[in-house]
Design a protein around this motif. Structure first.
Motif, PDB file in Angstrom:
ATOM      1  N   MET A 202      24.449  17.187 -14.731  1.00  0.00           N
ATOM      2  CA  MET A 202      25.525  18.096 -15.128  1.00  0.00           C
ATOM      3  C   MET A 202      24.948  19.182 -16.047  1.00  0.00           C
ATOM      4  O   MET A 202      24.319  18.875 -17.054  1.00  0.00           O
ATOM      5  CB  MET A 202      26.643  17.368 -15.862  1.00  0.00           C
ATOM      6  N   PRO A 203      25.146  20.457 -15.717  1.00  0.00           N
ATOM      7  CA  PRO A 203      24.670  21.524 -16.598  1.00  0.00           C
ATOM      8  C   PRO A 203      25.364  21.439 -17.965  1.00  0.00           C
ATOM      9  O   PRO A 203      26.574  21.199 -18.037  1.00  0.00           O
ATOM     10  CB  PRO A 203      25.059  22.804 -15.857  1.00  0.00           C
ATOM     11  N   MET A 204      24.587  21.612 -19.027  1.00  0.00           N
ATOM     12  CA  MET A 204      25.137  21.509 -20.378  1.00  0.00           C
ATOM     13  C   MET A 204      24.523  22.564 -21.285  1.00  0.00           C
ATOM     14  O   MET A 204      23.433  23.074 -21.010  1.00  0.00           O
ATOM     15  CB  MET A 204      24.883  20.118 -20.962  1.00  0.00           C
ATOM     16  N   VAL A 205      25.234  22.859 -22.369  1.00  0.00           N
ATOM     17  CA  VAL A 205      24.752  23.833 -23.337  1.00  0.00           C
ATOM     18  C   VAL A 205      25.039  23.325 -24.740  1.00  0.00           C
ATOM     19  O   VAL A 205      26.122  22.814 -25.014  1.00  0.00           O
ATOM     20  CB  VAL A 205      25.390  25.224 -23.104  1.00  0.00           C
ATOM     21  N   ALA A 206      24.041  23.443 -25.620  1.00  0.00           N
ATOM     22  CA  ALA A 206      24.201  23.118 -27.039  1.00  0.00           C
ATOM     23  C   ALA A 206      24.374  24.422 -27.800  1.00  0.00           C
ATOM     24  O   ALA A 206      23.483  25.280 -27.786  1.00  0.00           O
ATOM     25  CB  ALA A 206      22.991  22.352 -27.554  1.00  0.00           C
TER      26      ALA A 206
END
Length: 294
Positions: A202-206
């Motif tokens: 799953m693409p994720m961003v912090a």
């Protein structure tokens, strides 16, 4: 250090000058024939000593212009001179935090001696550091985040502020995978990587902070956003703001809540299996099949 030259040393110098090797005399005679420009003198010296000429256009004095401290260009240069994390202190640090799935972590790098200065009046120190690239929706680096680490990777470095960011952060983040219709967003790098441990594709961003999480920009193709909230007031405020923004943009927003303070604390304290069971019931059924590991 300055020291006084006595008369005997002056005399020795004069005697040495008077007994120069004949070849040196010839060279001095050669370069004294009306040459006043240093480049001409250097060319003459190179020819006399049978040295190769420099490559056309090469200028040994030319150096890249320095980038302003804390600027996006400075962040890009820092990331460029850092190294992949495999087998480094960064990998050891992440594994110590319960993070073993390091799929699509090209946004993270390792710097063995990253500068750290507590304040403007203190001397500069160097520590190993995890360098994270902050990018916009087009993948361009706009900033960098530094996490200074203990030399063995067992924890963060024992300094006052082991985490600092530089460059343009607002709206951007540290990305893992390329988002299309579904994406998860949270505050910390370790929080997001903990979720990637159970949803590795799953693409994720912090976003790096609660305030920046509330302001992340959405890909135009995004249809569902998972918000990995931290269990504190700042996390709740960011979650509410982001839910409102997503709904206004026609994006379904689903909140993922940890059992403890954040998802990294969950995975370290409760384990990956417990985290997977807890998150599974919060994720849309179609995304369980699409993204979650067994």
């Amino acid at each position: 250090m300055l020291r006084r030259v006595d008369r005997s040393e002056q005399e020795c110098s004069a005697e040495d000058a008077a007994t120069v090797h004949p070849t040196h005399k010839d060279f001095r005679k050669t370069i004294s024939c009306g040459l006043v420009d240093f480049r001409d003198v250097a060319d003459e010296a190179r020819q006399f000593l049978s040295l190769p000429r420099p490559e056309p256009g090469a200028d040994p004095r030319s150096r890249p212009a320095s980038a302003p401290v804390g600027s996006p260009e400075s962040a890009r240069r820092l990331f460029a001179i850092s190294h992949p994390i495999a087998g480094t202190v960064v990998e050891a640090y992440l594994r110590k935090r319960g993070i073993t799935a390091l799929y699509e972590t090209g946004s993270l790098r390792f710097h063995p001696r990253c500068y750290y200065r507590p304040d403007r009046y203190s001397p500069t120190e160097t520590w190993p550091a995890m360098i994270a690239a902050v990018t916009d929706l087009d993948g361009r680096i706009t900033g960098a985040h530094r996490t200074w680490l203990a030399p063995d990777g067992g924890d963060k470095a024992p300094i006052d502020t082991p985490r600092r960011a530089m460059g343009h952060l607002l709206g951007h983040g540290v990305r893992f995978g390329v988002a299309h219709d579904v994406m998860a967003a949270g505050e910390g790098i370790e929080t997001i990587l903990s979720l990637r441990g159970i949803m590795p594709v799953m693409p994720m961003v912090a976003a790096l902070s609660a305030a920046h999480l509330a302001a992340i920009l959405f890909p135009t193709t995004l249809r569902r956003l998972y918000i990995a909230r931290d269990d504190d007031q700042a996390g709740d405020n960011a979650m509410r703001t982001l839910v409102d923004r997503a709904q206004e943009a026609g994006i379904e927003a689903i909140t993922l809540s940890p059992q403890l303070g954040d998802f990294n604390e969950d995975i370290r304290t409760l384990g990956k299996d417990a985290l997977r069971s807890m998150v599974r019931v919060q994720v849309a059924p179609e995304d369980v099949a699409r993204y979650m590991t067994a």
